[in-house]
Design a protein around this motif. Structure first.
Motif, PDB file in Angstrom:
ATOM      1  N   ALA A  65      46.481  54.933  13.187  1.00 39.24           N
ATOM      2  CA  ALA A  65      47.783  54.354  13.527  1.00 39.24           C
ATOM      3  C   ALA A  65      48.313  54.949  14.827  1.00 39.24           C
ATOM      4  O   ALA A  65      48.879  54.230  15.668  1.00 39.24           O
ATOM      5  CB  ALA A  65      48.772  54.590  12.386  1.00 39.24           C
ATOM      6  N   LEU A  66      48.124  56.241  15.014  1.00 39.91           N
ATOM      7  CA  LEU A  66      48.564  56.873  16.260  1.00 39.91           C
ATOM      8  C   LEU A  66      47.774  56.328  17.448  1.00 39.91           C
ATOM      9  O   LEU A  66      48.344  56.026  18.506  1.00 39.91           O
ATOM     10  CB  LEU A  66      48.395  58.387  16.170  1.00 39.91           C
ATOM     11  CG  LEU A  66      49.326  59.124  15.209  1.00 39.91           C
ATOM     12  CD1 LEU A  66      48.963  60.606  15.138  1.00 39.91           C
ATOM     13  CD2 LEU A  66      50.785  58.960  15.636  1.00 39.91           C
ATOM     14  N   ALA A  67      46.461  56.210  17.279  1.00 42.59           N
ATOM     15  CA  ALA A  67      45.617  55.718  18.373  1.00 42.59           C
ATOM     16  C   ALA A  67      46.008  54.304  18.783  1.00 42.59           C
ATOM     17  O   ALA A  67      45.929  53.945  19.970  1.00 42.59           O
ATOM     18  CB  ALA A  67      44.150  55.766  17.954  1.00 42.59           C
ATOM     19  N   ARG A  68      46.456  53.493  17.811  1.00 41.70           N
ATOM     20  CA  ARG A  68      46.897  52.136  18.116  1.00 41.70           C
ATOM     21  C   ARG A  68      48.161  52.129  18.984  1.00 41.70           C
ATOM     22  O   ARG A  68      48.456  51.136  19.663  1.00 41.70           O
ATOM     23  CB  ARG A  68      47.177  51.381  16.821  1.00 41.70           C
ATOM     24  CG  ARG A  68      45.958  50.740  16.173  1.00 41.70           C
ATOM     25  CD  ARG A  68      45.542  49.503  16.922  1.00 41.70           C
ATOM     26  NE  ARG A  68      44.383  48.858  16.323  1.00 41.70           N
ATOM     27  CZ  ARG A  68      43.630  47.979  16.944  1.00 41.70           C
ATOM     28  NH1 ARG A  68      43.903  47.640  18.191  1.00 41.70           N
ATOM     29  NH2 ARG A  68      42.598  47.429  16.352  1.00 41.70           N
ATOM     30  N   GLN A  69      48.900  53.228  18.948  1.00 42.43           N
ATOM     31  CA  GLN A  69      50.151  53.290  19.712  1.00 42.43           C
ATOM     32  C   GLN A  69      49.937  53.661  21.178  1.00 42.43           C
ATOM     33  O   GLN A  69      50.802  53.422  22.011  1.00 42.43           O
ATOM     34  CB  GLN A  69      51.093  54.318  19.079  1.00 42.43           C
ATOM     35  CG  GLN A  69      51.523  54.013  17.662  1.00 42.43           C
ATOM     36  CD  GLN A  69      52.355  55.134  17.060  1.00 42.43           C
ATOM     37  OE1 GLN A  69      52.967  55.936  17.781  1.00 42.43           O
ATOM     38  NE2 GLN A  69      52.383  55.222  15.731  1.00 42.43           N
ATOM     39  N   TRP A  70      48.809  54.258  21.485  1.00 46.07           N
ATOM     40  CA  TRP A  70      48.596  54.769  22.842  1.00 46.07           C
ATOM     41  C   TRP A  70      48.249  53.652  23.812  1.00 46.07           C
ATOM     42  O   TRP A  70      47.493  52.745  23.486  1.00 46.07           O
ATOM     43  CB  TRP A  70      47.470  55.810  22.856  1.00 46.07           C
ATOM     44  CG  TRP A  70      47.653  56.928  21.886  1.00 46.07           C
ATOM     45  CD1 TRP A  70      48.840  57.421  21.406  1.00 46.07           C
ATOM     46  CD2 TRP A  70      46.625  57.681  21.244  1.00 46.07           C
ATOM     47  NE1 TRP A  70      48.614  58.429  20.516  1.00 46.07           N
ATOM     48  CE2 TRP A  70      47.260  58.620  20.393  1.00 46.07           C
ATOM     49  CE3 TRP A  70      45.230  57.657  21.305  1.00 46.07           C
ATOM     50  CZ2 TRP A  70      46.546  59.526  19.614  1.00 46.07           C
ATOM     51  CZ3 TRP A  70      44.510  58.549  20.538  1.00 46.07           C
ATOM     52  CH2 TRP A  70      45.153  59.479  19.700  1.00 46.07           C
ATOM     53  N   GLU A  71      48.775  53.757  25.002  1.00 45.88           N
ATOM     54  CA  GLU A  71      48.421  52.820  26.069  1.00 45.88           C
ATOM     55  C   GLU A  71      47.477  53.538  27.029  1.00 45.88           C
ATOM     56  O   GLU A  71      47.864  53.986  28.106  1.00 45.88           O
ATOM     57  CB  GLU A  71      49.678  52.313  26.765  1.00 45.88           C
ATOM     58  CG  GLU A  71      50.590  51.498  25.843  1.00 45.88           C
ATOM     59  CD  GLU A  71      51.828  50.984  26.551  1.00 45.88           C
ATOM     60  OE1 GLU A  71      51.963  51.239  27.772  1.00 45.88           O
ATOM     61  OE2 GLU A  71      52.658  50.348  25.884  1.00 45.88           O
ATOM     62  N   ILE A  72      46.238  53.675  26.589  1.00 47.13           N
ATOM     63  CA  ILE A  72      45.224  54.418  27.344  1.00 47.13           C
ATOM     64  C   ILE A  72      44.025  53.500  27.561  1.00 47.13           C
ATOM     65  O   ILE A  72      43.479  52.934  26.606  1.00 47.13           O
ATOM     66  CB  ILE A  72      44.793  55.688  26.591  1.00 47.13           C
ATOM     67  CG1 ILE A  72      45.978  56.642  26.429  1.00 47.13           C
ATOM     68  CG2 ILE A  72      43.644  56.387  27.316  1.00 47.13           C
ATOM     69  CD1 ILE A  72      45.676  57.868  25.587  1.00 47.13           C
TER      70      ILE A  72
END
Length: 357
Positions: A71-78
């Motif tokens: 869920a955290l990784a889905r939030q990143w704009e990387i």
């Protein structure tokens, strides 16, 4: 299956949020009086949920960790793989530091990071899709593992037996049937009846708040007892087996579980009652040689002095020792029940054999 039993065994205690950028859990600290769902979005909320026991039970912690890092990784704009992998590692280490004893936490997080590493160079969008499948797979595998553990555990008891349990290793702490409580729910589903003695499990009262709650709701005959009453119910001949969960099992069979478990095992040995540890192979740590190498979490002294009281039950200057777990020596364990079968002594051989299958 009765509606009451299904409501317990199919409880939605940990799940991925619909937006896939959050995790939804039942706040176990609110039970049994209130059923409160929490939505976790930030790293700090996810860390605190594990640290503060809002989600607890080794398998449930692992499931929550897998969903959380995704869920955290889905939030990143990387966009770049290198940046993504570095951020992933940092957040994984942060979540992993929330609790030291339950090996499922690091197991799930390492599994997720291993997928990132194995797909180095691929587009981040593709890795995110793979991570989504992986965290769901962790959950689905746990459901299947709990069912298998329940089947093996049920073979160890018979109609009308008395079973004593400590802490909570039911559906709230795992998936579906649970581990230590799984055989009881599965037996109930098949028309069998048992009588369960549920240790209250001081100081956090998981047995009182959670185990007796689950069993009562499922229509299973349960009697709540204080921890120091285990001896008398054993002496009275009311207990034919002890079932407990585990947070980490060492290579030699020593098993860490909620504080007070080793005392139950010692009593069971004295009264000639078989003592079984039930848990998935993900809780077995072959890199840990014995119980002396299992880190034991120390918690806030306030949990002993004042947590459940209207006013403190000890003076503030009184020292408190509050370990969250103890280690049951392998010589006290009659069998370790996993989804792959029941291991017997010598555990150095039987546990290692599980991973060769």
């Amino acid at each position: 299956m009765s509606e009451e039993l299904k409501q317990v065994t199919h409880i939605d205690n940990v799940r991925l949020g619909e937006d896939e950028k959050s995790v939804v859990i039942i706040d176990q600290t609110q039970l049994p009086n209130r059923t409160v769902y929490l939505t976790l979005r930030t790293p700090e909320e996810m860390y605190d949920a594990i640290k503060l026991l809002q989600v607890r039970g080794a398998p449930a912690i692992g499931i929550c960790a897998g969903y959380s890092i995704y869920a955290l990784a889905r939030q990143w704009e990387i966009g770049s793989y290198t940046e993504f992998a570095q951020k992933f590692h940092e957040q994984k280490e942060y979540l992993n530091s929330s609790r030291p004893t339950a090996v499922n936490l690091s197991w799930a997080l390492n599994r997720m990071e291993g997928l990132v590493t194995a797909n180095a160079g691929k587009p981040v969008s593709e890795i995110l899709d793979l991570l989504g499948k992986e965290c769901r797979a962790i959950h689905e595998e746990d459901i299947a593992m709990c069912r298998a553990i329940s089947e093996y555990g049920l073979s160890l008891i018979k109609e009308g037996d008395g079973v004593l349990t400590h802490c909570n290793a039911g559906p709230l702490a795992t998936s579906r049937y649970g581990t230590a409580l799984g055989p009881l729910f599965l037996g109930k589903e098949r028309g069998m009846n048992f009588h369960v003695f549920s240790d209250e499990t001081r100081p956090l009262l998981q047995g009182a708040r959670l185990t007796s709650y689950e069993l009562q709701k499922a229509g299973i005959d349960v009697t709540l007892i204080c921890d120091n009453m285990a001896s008398i119910v054993m002496k009275n001949g009311w207990v034919q087996a002890c079932f407990v969960g585990c947070d980490r099992v060492a290579a030699n069979g020593d098993a860490a579980n909620k504080i007070g478990t080793s005392g139950v095992a010692i009593l069971a040995k004295h009264y000639g009652i078989p003592f079984y540890v039930l848990g998935p192979t993900s809780t077995i740590d072959l890199n840990c040689p014995d119980g002396d190498h299992i880190p034991i979490e120390l918690r806030d002294p306030a949990e002993i002095r004042e947590k459940w009281y209207a006013e403190p039950m000890a003076l503030p200057e009184v020292k408190c020792y509050n370990p969250a777990f103890d280690v049951t020596d392998h010589t006290l364990i009659s069998g370790i029940v996993t989804e792959k079968g029941i291991c017997r002594a010598p555990y150095t051989e039987s546990l290692a054999a599980l991973f060769k299958k």
